[in-house]
Design a protein around this motif. Structure first.
Motif, mmCIF file in Angstrom:
data_model
loop_
_atom_site.group_PDB
_atom_site.id
_atom_site.type_symbol
_atom_site.label_atom_id
_atom_site.label_comp_id
_atom_site.label_asym_id
_atom_site.label_seq_id
_atom_site.Cartn_x
_atom_site.Cartn_y
_atom_site.Cartn_z
ATOM 1 N N ASP A 127 3.663 2.993 -9.019
ATOM 2 C CA ASP A 127 4.767 3.499 -9.845
ATOM 3 C C ASP A 127 6.083 2.833 -9.435
ATOM 4 O OD1 ASP A 127 6.089 5.005 -11.755
ATOM 5 O OD2 ASP A 127 6.417 6.682 -10.379
ATOM 6 N N HIS A 128 6.263 1.576 -9.868
ATOM 7 C CA HIS A 128 7.471 0.815 -9.531
ATOM 8 C C HIS A 128 7.776 -0.166 -10.660
ATOM 9 C CE1 HIS A 128 5.078 -2.743 -8.702
ATOM 10 N NE2 HIS A 128 4.244 -1.946 -8.061
ATOM 11 N N GLN A 129 8.927 -0.790 -10.577
ATOM 12 C CA GLN A 129 9.335 -1.766 -11.585
ATOM 13 C C GLN A 129 9.604 -3.136 -10.963
ATOM 14 O OE1 GLN A 129 12.609 -0.145 -13.798
ATOM 15 N NE2 GLN A 129 11.450 1.604 -14.498
ATOM 16 N N SER A 166 0.833 -1.207 0.000
ATOM 17 C CA SER A 166 0.000 0.000 0.000
ATOM 18 C C SER A 166 0.868 1.257 0.000
ATOM 19 C CB SER A 166 -0.956 0.002 1.190
ATOM 20 O OG SER A 166 -0.273 0.221 2.393
ATOM 21 N N GLU A 167 2.009 1.224 0.664
ATOM 22 C CA GLU A 167 2.926 2.366 0.669
ATOM 23 C C GLU A 167 3.676 2.475 -0.656
ATOM 24 O OE1 GLU A 167 3.513 4.706 3.125
ATOM 25 O OE2 GLU A 167 1.857 3.849 4.267
ATOM 26 N N LEU A 168 3.932 1.357 -1.292
ATOM 27 C CA LEU A 168 4.689 1.326 -2.552
ATOM 28 C C LEU A 168 3.942 2.018 -3.680
ATOM 29 C CD1 LEU A 168 7.179 0.196 -4.091
ATOM 30 C CD2 LEU A 168 5.825 -1.864 -4.512
ATOM 31 N N GLY A 175 10.264 -19.056 11.359
ATOM 32 C CA GLY A 175 9.670 -17.840 10.831
ATOM 33 C C GLY A 175 8.734 -18.155 9.686
ATOM 34 N N ALA A 176 8.295 -17.117 9.030
ATOM 35 C CA ALA A 176 7.355 -17.288 7.919
ATOM 36 C C ALA A 176 7.707 -16.301 6.821
ATOM 37 C CB ALA A 176 5.923 -17.028 8.400
ATOM 38 N N TRP A 177 7.531 -16.742 5.601
ATOM 39 C CA TRP A 177 7.768 -15.926 4.422
ATOM 40 C C TRP A 177 6.507 -15.883 3.592
ATOM 41 C CZ3 TRP A 177 12.280 -13.342 3.365
ATOM 42 C CH2 TRP A 177 13.350 -13.624 4.201
ATOM 43 N N ILE A 178 6.281 -14.736 2.965
ATOM 44 C CA ILE A 178 5.152 -14.577 2.069
ATOM 45 C C ILE A 178 5.642 -13.784 0.856
ATOM 46 C CG2 ILE A 178 4.331 -12.480 3.217
ATOM 47 C CD1 ILE A 178 1.453 -13.436 2.588
ATOM 48 N N SER A 179 5.149 -14.149 -0.309
ATOM 49 C CA SER A 179 5.569 -13.420 -1.510
ATOM 50 C C SER A 179 4.368 -13.111 -2.378
ATOM 51 C CB SER A 179 6.594 -14.235 -2.301
ATOM 52 O OG SER A 179 6.026 -15.439 -2.761
ATOM 53 N N LYS A 180 4.554 -12.109 -3.237
ATOM 54 C CA LYS A 180 3.493 -11.711 -4.163
ATOM 55 C C LYS A 180 4.126 -11.312 -5.478
ATOM 56 C CE LYS A 180 -0.408 -8.638 -4.795
ATOM 57 N NZ LYS A 180 -1.465 -9.569 -5.072
ATOM 58 N N LYS A 181 3.638 -11.920 -6.550
ATOM 59 C CA LYS A 181 4.053 -11.519 -7.901
ATOM 60 C C LYS A 181 3.251 -10.313 -8.311
ATOM 61 C CE LYS A 181 5.672 -15.999 -9.194
ATOM 62 N NZ LYS A 181 6.289 -16.664 -10.267
ATOM 63 N N MET A 182 3.923 -9.390 -8.940
ATOM 64 C CA MET A 182 3.279 -8.135 -9.310
ATOM 65 C C MET A 182 2.681 -8.236 -10.717
ATOM 66 S SD MET A 182 4.105 -6.877 -6.508
ATOM 67 C CE MET A 182 4.088 -5.157 -6.267
#
Length: 79
Positions: free
Chosen positions: A55-57, A50-52, A72-79
Motif C-alpha cells: 500500500d504505497h505510491q 518487506s516492511e513497506l 560504497g554501494a547502491w542498489i535500486s528497484k523499480k516498483m
C-alpha cells in the motif's frame, strides 16, 4: 571460512586459526554471506520492501551503504 557459536552471553567467531569473542549485546547476526557494502545494501533494500508492504505510491526505491568516504554501494528497484 568463518564459523560462529552463540551462547546466552557471547558470540564466538573462528577464522584462519583465530578465535574472537564478542558480547551478544554488541552483535547482530545477519543472513548474508559477508558484510560488504553490496550485501548490506541488498539486505536493507529487501527488509525495507518487506516492511513497506504493497500500500504505497512509490515508483522506485534506491538504498545506499557507505564503507567510507567515496566508497560504497547502491542498489535500486523499480516498483
Amino acid at each position: 571460512v568463518v564459523t560462529t557459536k552463540q551462547s546466552n552471553q557471547s558470540i564466538e567467531l573462528q577464522s584462519l586459526g583465530k578465535t574472537y569473542v564478542f558480547p551478544v549485546s554488541d552483535c547482530v547476526l545477519l543472513p548474508i554471506s559477508s558484510s560488504s557494502a553490496e550485501h548490506l545494501a541488498e539486505y536493507v533494500l529487501k527488509r525495507f520492501l518487506s516492511e513497506l508492504g504493497s500500500d504505497h505510491q512509490l515508483n522506485q526505491v534506491e538504498i545506499g551503504v557507505d564503507e567510507g568516504y567515496g566508497q560504497g554501494a547502491w542498489i535500486s528497484k523499480k516498483m
